[in-house]
Scaffold this motif. Sequence first.
Motif, mmCIF file in Angstrom:
data_model
loop_
_atom_site.group_PDB
_atom_site.id
_atom_site.type_symbol
_atom_site.label_atom_id
_atom_site.label_comp_id
_atom_site.label_asym_id
_atom_site.label_seq_id
_atom_site.Cartn_x
_atom_site.Cartn_y
_atom_site.Cartn_z
ATOM 1 N N ALA A 70 0.839 -1.195 0.000
ATOM 2 C CA ALA A 70 0.000 0.000 0.000
ATOM 3 C C ALA A 70 0.871 1.239 0.000
ATOM 4 O O ALA A 70 1.935 1.265 0.605
ATOM 5 C CB ALA A 70 -0.912 0.008 1.222
ATOM 6 N N ASP A 71 0.386 2.257 -0.681
ATOM 7 C CA ASP A 71 1.045 3.563 -0.702
ATOM 8 C C ASP A 71 -0.017 4.566 -0.267
ATOM 9 O O ASP A 71 -1.026 4.749 -0.959
ATOM 10 C CB ASP A 71 1.548 3.856 -2.112
ATOM 11 C CG ASP A 71 2.580 4.956 -2.167
ATOM 12 O OD1 ASP A 71 2.792 5.636 -1.142
ATOM 13 O OD2 ASP A 71 3.156 5.152 -3.247
ATOM 14 N N ILE A 79 -0.659 5.215 10.846
ATOM 15 C CA ILE A 79 0.339 6.260 10.648
ATOM 16 C C ILE A 79 -0.218 7.523 11.275
ATOM 17 O O ILE A 79 -1.367 7.890 11.010
ATOM 18 C CB ILE A 79 0.595 6.493 9.151
ATOM 19 C CG1 ILE A 79 1.143 5.222 8.517
ATOM 20 C CG2 ILE A 79 1.535 7.662 8.928
ATOM 21 C CD1 ILE A 79 0.787 5.072 7.074
ATOM 22 N N THR A 80 0.575 8.160 12.118
ATOM 23 C CA THR A 80 0.174 9.441 12.690
ATOM 24 C C THR A 80 0.999 10.527 12.021
ATOM 25 O O THR A 80 2.226 10.471 12.019
ATOM 26 C CB THR A 80 0.379 9.480 14.216
ATOM 27 O OG1 THR A 80 1.738 9.196 14.507
ATOM 28 C CG2 THR A 80 -0.505 8.467 14.926
ATOM 29 N N SER A 81 0.318 11.498 11.448
ATOM 30 C CA SER A 81 1.006 12.557 10.705
ATOM 31 C C SER A 81 1.740 13.527 11.620
ATOM 32 O O SER A 81 2.891 13.874 11.364
ATOM 33 C CB SER A 81 0.010 13.328 9.837
ATOM 34 O OG SER A 81 -0.498 12.480 8.838
ATOM 35 N N ALA A 82 1.106 13.965 12.697
ATOM 36 C CA ALA A 82 1.708 14.983 13.564
ATOM 37 C C ALA A 82 2.986 14.487 14.222
ATOM 38 O O ALA A 82 4.004 15.169 14.229
ATOM 39 C CB ALA A 82 0.707 15.428 14.623
ATOM 40 N N SER A 94 6.370 11.983 6.330
ATOM 41 C CA SER A 94 5.044 11.367 6.381
ATOM 42 C C SER A 94 4.105 11.852 5.281
ATOM 43 O O SER A 94 2.918 11.624 5.347
ATOM 44 C CB SER A 94 4.410 11.622 7.749
ATOM 45 O OG SER A 94 4.285 12.995 7.976
ATOM 46 N N SER A 95 4.614 12.522 4.252
ATOM 47 C CA SER A 95 3.721 12.969 3.186
ATOM 48 C C SER A 95 3.239 11.805 2.331
ATOM 49 O O SER A 95 2.173 11.850 1.738
ATOM 50 C CB SER A 95 4.416 14.011 2.298
ATOM 51 O OG SER A 95 5.532 13.419 1.657
ATOM 52 N N ARG A 96 4.020 10.731 2.309
ATOM 53 C CA ARG A 96 3.675 9.533 1.551
ATOM 54 C C ARG A 96 4.333 8.364 2.272
ATOM 55 O O ARG A 96 5.520 8.405 2.561
ATOM 56 C CB ARG A 96 4.213 9.675 0.138
ATOM 57 C CG ARG A 96 3.847 8.588 -0.773
ATOM 58 C CD ARG A 96 4.346 8.926 -2.169
ATOM 59 N NE ARG A 96 3.954 7.878 -3.083
ATOM 60 C CZ ARG A 96 4.126 7.946 -4.368
ATOM 61 N NH1 ARG A 96 4.678 9.006 -4.906
ATOM 62 N NH2 ARG A 96 3.745 6.959 -5.141
ATOM 63 N N VAL A 110 8.134 -0.713 6.199
ATOM 64 C CA VAL A 110 7.697 0.652 5.915
ATOM 65 C C VAL A 110 8.755 1.376 5.090
ATOM 66 O O VAL A 110 9.942 1.310 5.406
ATOM 67 C CB VAL A 110 7.440 1.427 7.231
ATOM 68 C CG1 VAL A 110 6.893 2.818 6.941
ATOM 69 C CG2 VAL A 110 6.504 0.648 8.144
ATOM 70 N N ASN A 111 8.296 2.065 4.042
ATOM 71 C CA ASN A 111 9.179 2.870 3.185
ATOM 72 C C ASN A 111 10.422 2.091 2.755
ATOM 73 O O ASN A 111 11.549 2.472 3.029
ATOM 74 C CB ASN A 111 9.552 4.191 3.875
ATOM 75 C CG ASN A 111 8.359 5.098 4.007
ATOM 76 O OD1 ASN A 111 7.388 4.989 3.268
ATOM 77 N ND2 ASN A 111 8.409 5.998 4.970
#
Length: 183
Positions: A61-62, A87-90, A121-123, A139-140
Amino acid sequence: MPRELSLAQFSDGIRLVQKPIAETMRLREREVLQLSGVSILMANQAMRMASLRGETLEMEADLAPGDVKEIGFRLRKGGAEETVLGITSASREVFVDRTRSGQVSFAPDFPGRHKAALRHSSRVKLHVFLDRSSLEVFVNDGEVVLTERIYPSPGSDGIELYSDTGKGKLLSLTVWKLGSVWH
């Protein structure tokens, strides 16, 4: 999960990365779903239409979190059970929450939320292996790896995407049904 270790160059230096060995692709029985460029709502509708369920799956997944606080998957979902991969952005973290992942009462320290920092965390790219009693998340491209034991009840085999606001975007998702390593 057997892994290939290598070194990769990042802006802050050289880091160890981990990827599943190429032979794991032989476990793929069939592709059960492929999506790209859809909203969380549309992805969940497509997963329901495809009757996406399972105990043994591989997912790539992306995700583009955008301005959501949290986005991810609810795995091995059924009744009051679910294992959350989020995933938490902050705080720029990826986490697995197994507090409601099934049988957790056998040890007081077993239920919990385990996390790792993300560089950006933009992608976020996730490569997930889900088994009857384990979850492996790369991850990544192996920059971060989370491995968890889970003990869900039989029948807890649902999967759904979520976000705190219903927003965020699924850039791509491919899901395969996995066969057994025991022949």
